[in-house]
Scaffold this motif. Structure first.
Motif, mmCIF file in Angstrom:
data_model
loop_
_atom_site.group_PDB
_atom_site.id
_atom_site.type_symbol
_atom_site.label_atom_id
_atom_site.label_comp_id
_atom_site.label_asym_id
_atom_site.label_seq_id
_atom_site.Cartn_x
_atom_site.Cartn_y
_atom_site.Cartn_z
ATOM 1 N N UNK A 59 0.853 -1.180 0.000
ATOM 2 C CA UNK A 59 0.000 0.000 0.000
ATOM 3 C C UNK A 59 0.899 1.243 0.000
ATOM 4 N N UNK A 60 1.578 1.451 -1.144
ATOM 5 C CA UNK A 60 2.508 2.577 -1.238
ATOM 6 C C UNK A 60 2.702 2.968 -2.699
ATOM 7 N N UNK A 61 3.095 4.213 -2.896
ATOM 8 C CA UNK A 61 3.438 4.686 -4.241
ATOM 9 C C UNK A 61 4.896 4.389 -4.558
ATOM 10 N N UNK A 62 5.668 4.000 -3.545
ATOM 11 C CA UNK A 62 7.101 3.761 -3.726
ATOM 12 C C UNK A 62 7.495 2.390 -3.188
ATOM 13 N N UNK A 63 7.100 1.303 -3.897
ATOM 14 C CA UNK A 63 7.389 -0.046 -3.394
ATOM 15 C C UNK A 63 8.884 -0.328 -3.236
ATOM 16 N N UNK A 64 9.720 0.339 -4.034
ATOM 17 C CA UNK A 64 11.170 0.107 -3.957
ATOM 18 C C UNK A 64 11.741 0.485 -2.590
ATOM 19 N N UNK A 65 11.024 1.335 -1.835
ATOM 20 C CA UNK A 65 11.448 1.735 -0.498
ATOM 21 C C UNK A 65 11.496 0.544 0.458
ATOM 22 N N UNK A 66 10.731 -0.503 0.161
ATOM 23 C CA UNK A 66 10.558 -1.605 1.104
ATOM 24 C C UNK A 66 11.242 -2.908 0.670
ATOM 25 N N UNK A 67 12.223 -2.824 -0.219
ATOM 26 C CA UNK A 67 12.903 -4.043 -0.680
ATOM 27 C C UNK A 67 14.022 -4.481 0.259
ATOM 28 N N UNK A 68 14.440 -3.641 1.189
ATOM 29 C CA UNK A 68 15.573 -3.964 2.074
ATOM 30 C C UNK A 68 15.162 -4.236 3.516
ATOM 31 N N UNK A 69 13.901 -4.542 3.754
ATOM 32 C CA UNK A 69 13.432 -4.764 5.124
ATOM 33 C C UNK A 69 14.024 -6.052 5.702
ATOM 34 N N UNK A 70 14.255 -6.041 7.008
ATOM 35 C CA UNK A 70 14.749 -7.239 7.692
ATOM 36 C C UNK A 70 13.600 -8.055 8.269
ATOM 37 N N UNK A 71 12.496 -7.369 8.618
ATOM 38 C CA UNK A 71 11.353 -8.063 9.202
ATOM 39 C C UNK A 71 10.095 -7.228 9.041
ATOM 40 N N UNK A 72 8.956 -7.869 9.252
ATOM 41 C CA UNK A 72 7.654 -7.201 9.256
ATOM 42 C C UNK A 72 6.805 -7.857 10.336
#
Length: 175
Positions: free
Chosen positions: A27-40
């Motif tokens: 749910x974002x306009x910038x999905x590339x921002x979330x490619x480096x997450x360690x956890x959710x």
């Protein structure tokens, strides 16, 4: 961690491989921002459960393909389909002074150029084509489109938003 301390990130919409990978609609306009997450945090059986990420990449530009630790099979992945993902509010990037996240402005006073204080923002309705400020003044509800042309100033320190609404809009609700 509770949902109130988090923001909605997206939803697991499908399986990707026989190795337990899943596809997440962010749910974002910038999905590339979330490619480096360690956890959710995943809403699983009414609880926010931390899931650690082995790897992730964009899939067809709008979906995130994720391999979670300990999710090894299609059956494991199948169990997660439809689950919602969350991240702590502290993960949100800081915005410029005149920009805001919807959750930030709940409780802000709304000052209209023509009518003065018209109430307090109680929620944002983003289920319509254009998001709306839902403003409460006494027992009346006022709906104002979230239009950049209407927003004159966002005063975060004083929790106020200044609007210049079209003539007659506020009168529809207060008149």
């Amino acid at each position: 961690m509770t949902k109130e301390e988090c923001f909605y990130l997206g939803k697991i919409v499908g399986k990707f491989s026989f190795k337990g990978e899943v596809l997440i609609k962010l749910d974002t306009d910038e999905p590339e921002t979330y490619t480096e997450m360690e956890s959710v945090f995943i809403d699983y059986n009414e609880n926010l459960v931390p899931f650690f990420i082995d790897s992730s990449s964009l899939h067809k530009s709008s979906l995130l393909r994720v391999k979670f630790e300990d999710i090894e099979t299609e059956e494991d992945a199948e169990d997660l389909i439809g689950a919602e993902l969350y991240l702590p509010l502290t993960f949100l990037p800081q915005l410029e002074d005149d920009k805001f996240y919807f959750h930030e402005i709940i409780g802000f006073e709304v000052i209209d150029a023509g009518h003065g204080n018209i109430g307090t923002i109680v929620s944002i309705n983003d289920s319509t084509a254009q998001a709306l400020f839902e403003i409460k003044k006494g027992d009346k509800e006022i709906l104002v489109p979230m239009n950049d042309e209407f927003i004159q100033k966002v005063d975060k320190p004083n929790r106020k938003i200044y609007l210049k609404t079209p003539e007659g809009l506020i009168d529809l609700y207060l008149g």
